[in-house]
Scaffold this motif. Structure first.
Motif, PDB file in Angstrom:
ATOM      1  N   ALA A   4       0.815  -1.218   0.000  1.00  0.00           N
ATOM      2  CA  ALA A   4       0.000   0.000   0.000  1.00  0.00           C
ATOM      3  C   ALA A   4       0.845   1.263   0.000  1.00  0.00           C
ATOM      4  N   GLU A   5       1.946   1.258   0.754  1.00  0.00           N
ATOM      5  CA  GLU A   5       2.792   2.454   0.814  1.00  0.00           C
ATOM      6  C   GLU A   5       3.426   2.749  -0.540  1.00  0.00           C
ATOM      7  N   LEU A   6       3.933   1.722  -1.207  1.00  0.00           N
ATOM      8  CA  LEU A   6       4.540   1.902  -2.520  1.00  0.00           C
ATOM      9  C   LEU A   6       3.512   2.407  -3.531  1.00  0.00           C
ATOM     10  N   MET A   7       2.320   1.848  -3.502  1.00  0.00           N
ATOM     11  CA  MET A   7       1.276   2.299  -4.438  1.00  0.00           C
ATOM     12  C   MET A   7       0.832   3.721  -4.137  1.00  0.00           C
ATOM     13  N   ALA A   8       0.807   4.091  -2.859  1.00  0.00           N
ATOM     14  CA  ALA A   8       0.427   5.470  -2.513  1.00  0.00           C
ATOM     15  C   ALA A   8       1.458   6.454  -3.058  1.00  0.00           C
ATOM     16  N   VAL A   9       2.741   6.134  -2.890  1.00  0.00           N
ATOM     17  CA  VAL A   9       3.804   6.996  -3.404  1.00  0.00           C
ATOM     18  C   VAL A   9       3.739   7.053  -4.925  1.00  0.00           C
ATOM     19  N   ALA A  10       3.595   5.882  -5.550  1.00  0.00           N
ATOM     20  CA  ALA A  10       3.548   5.809  -7.019  1.00  0.00           C
ATOM     21  C   ALA A  10       2.337   6.551  -7.567  1.00  0.00           C
ATOM     22  N   THR A  11       1.199   6.434  -6.911  1.00  0.00           N
ATOM     23  CA  THR A  11      -0.012   7.110  -7.382  1.00  0.00           C
ATOM     24  C   THR A  11       0.117   8.624  -7.244  1.00  0.00           C
ATOM     25  N   GLY A  12       0.694   9.082  -6.148  1.00  0.00           N
ATOM     26  CA  GLY A  12       0.923  10.524  -5.983  1.00  0.00           C
ATOM     27  C   GLY A  12       1.862  11.063  -7.052  1.00  0.00           C
ATOM     28  N   ALA A  13       2.946  10.331  -7.293  1.00  0.00           N
ATOM     29  CA  ALA A  13       3.890  10.742  -8.331  1.00  0.00           C
ATOM     30  C   ALA A  13       3.234  10.699  -9.705  1.00  0.00           C
ATOM     31  N   ALA A  14       2.431   9.676  -9.935  1.00  0.00           N
ATOM     32  CA  ALA A  14       1.762   9.536 -11.231  1.00  0.00           C
ATOM     33  C   ALA A  14       0.811  10.700 -11.490  1.00  0.00           C
ATOM     34  N   GLY A  15       0.059  11.097 -10.486  1.00  0.00           N
ATOM     35  CA  GLY A  15      -0.851  12.227 -10.652  1.00  0.00           C
ATOM     36  C   GLY A  15      -0.118  13.510 -10.980  1.00  0.00           C
ATOM     37  N   THR A  55       0.045   9.469 -22.912  1.00  0.00           N
ATOM     38  CA  THR A  55      -0.603  10.371 -21.957  1.00  0.00           C
ATOM     39  C   THR A  55      -0.914  11.711 -22.615  1.00  0.00           C
ATOM     40  N   ALA A  56       0.047  12.239 -23.340  1.00  0.00           N
ATOM     41  CA  ALA A  56      -0.156  13.536 -23.994  1.00  0.00           C
ATOM     42  C   ALA A  56      -1.290  13.475 -25.011  1.00  0.00           C
ATOM     43  N   VAL A  57      -1.398  12.356 -25.734  1.00  0.00           N
ATOM     44  CA  VAL A  57      -2.423  12.229 -26.776  1.00  0.00           C
ATOM     45  C   VAL A  57      -3.796  11.923 -26.186  1.00  0.00           C
ATOM     46  N   GLN A  58      -3.839  11.063 -25.184  1.00  0.00           N
ATOM     47  CA  GLN A  58      -5.109  10.562 -24.664  1.00  0.00           C
ATOM     48  C   GLN A  58      -5.689  11.382 -23.525  1.00  0.00           C
ATOM     49  N   LEU A  59      -4.905  12.282 -22.981  1.00  0.00           N
ATOM     50  CA  LEU A  59      -5.348  13.025 -21.806  1.00  0.00           C
ATOM     51  C   LEU A  59      -6.409  14.047 -22.174  1.00  0.00           C
ATOM     52  N   THR A  60      -7.503  13.969 -21.470  1.00  0.00           N
ATOM     53  CA  THR A  60      -8.551  14.977 -21.591  1.00  0.00           C
ATOM     54  C   THR A  60      -8.823  15.506 -20.187  1.00  0.00           C
ATOM     55  N   PRO A  61      -9.312  16.735 -20.096  1.00  0.00           N
ATOM     56  CA  PRO A  61      -9.536  17.303 -18.764  1.00  0.00           C
ATOM     57  C   PRO A  61     -10.490  16.491 -17.901  1.00  0.00           C
ATOM     58  N   ALA A  66      -7.413   7.282 -15.795  1.00  0.00           N
ATOM     59  CA  ALA A  66      -6.816   6.132 -16.478  1.00  0.00           C
ATOM     60  C   ALA A  66      -5.328   6.339 -16.701  1.00  0.00           C
ATOM     61  N   GLN A  67      -4.937   7.566 -17.028  1.00  0.00           N
ATOM     62  CA  GLN A  67      -3.520   7.861 -17.232  1.00  0.00           C
ATOM     63  C   GLN A  67      -2.753   7.770 -15.917  1.00  0.00           C
ATOM     64  N   VAL A  68      -3.345   8.267 -14.839  1.00  0.00           N
ATOM     65  CA  VAL A  68      -2.697   8.211 -13.528  1.00  0.00           C
ATOM     66  C   VAL A  68      -2.509   6.754 -13.105  1.00  0.00           C
ATOM     67  N   LEU A  69      -3.518   5.923 -13.322  1.00  0.00           N
ATOM     68  CA  LEU A  69      -3.422   4.511 -12.958  1.00  0.00           C
ATOM     69  C   LEU A  69      -2.317   3.809 -13.755  1.00  0.00           C
ATOM     70  N   ALA A  70      -2.239   4.082 -15.040  1.00  0.00           N
ATOM     71  CA  ALA A  70      -1.198   3.472 -15.873  1.00  0.00           C
ATOM     72  C   ALA A  70       0.195   3.891 -15.401  1.00  0.00           C
ATOM     73  N   TRP A  71       0.362   5.173 -15.108  1.00  0.00           N
ATOM     74  CA  TRP A  71       1.656   5.653 -14.617  1.00  0.00           C
ATOM     75  C   TRP A  71       1.963   5.095 -13.240  1.00  0.00           C
TER      76      TRP A  71
END
Length: 134
Positions: A4-15, A55-61, A66-71
């Motif tokens: 959980a700690e690793l995923m929390a760090v990774a998710t924050g960084a991904a966002g 991410t640059a192509v598929q990202l919409t506001p 989905a992009q955050v989860l992939a990252w």
């Protein structure tokens, strides 16, 4: 699955990374991502580079989730394999400062300006580092 700690760090960084790609564009983020994933396998490095473009192509506001989860998955996998990279995560997610914009104006010649003839110029460096007045 990752703890959980690793995923929390990774998710924050991904966002933060997705937001940086949205703000700065893929071109600005390719070097940061390549530097961060430099210890990864060639396949992982290619996946990370492709993820920047995707991410640059598929990202919409309205749909960054989905992009955050992939990252988050990419970052968590990398951090699980390269624990030392955790200390470099801040470098990946710190926003890239905007590029400096420089305008130059040079005045010379004769004629009446306010106070007489003017010789010299001025440089505006908007968004760049100060050079100490030189």
């Amino acid at each position: 699955m990752y703890d959980a700690e690793l995923m929390a760090v990774a998710t924050g960084a991904a966002g933060t990374l997705v937001a940086a790609i949205a703000a700065s564009g893929a071109e600005q983020m390719h070097l940061k991502v390549a530097h961060f994933f430099r210890l990864a396998s060639p396949d992982q490095q290619r996946a990370a580079a492709q993820a920047v473009d995707d991410t640059a192509v598929q990202l919409t506001p309205s749909s960054p989730e989905a992009q955050v989860l992939a990252w988050a998955q990419l970052i968590a996998q990398y951090l699980a394999e390269h624990h030392d990279a955790m200390s470099e995560l801040d470098e990946l997610v710190v926003p890239t400062p905007p590029a400096s914009k420089v305008w130059n104006q040079h005045n010379n010649g004769t004629g009446t300006f306010i106070g007489g003839d003017v010789h010299g110029g001025v440089t505006f460096n908007y968004g760049g580092a100060s050079d100490g007045g030189h």
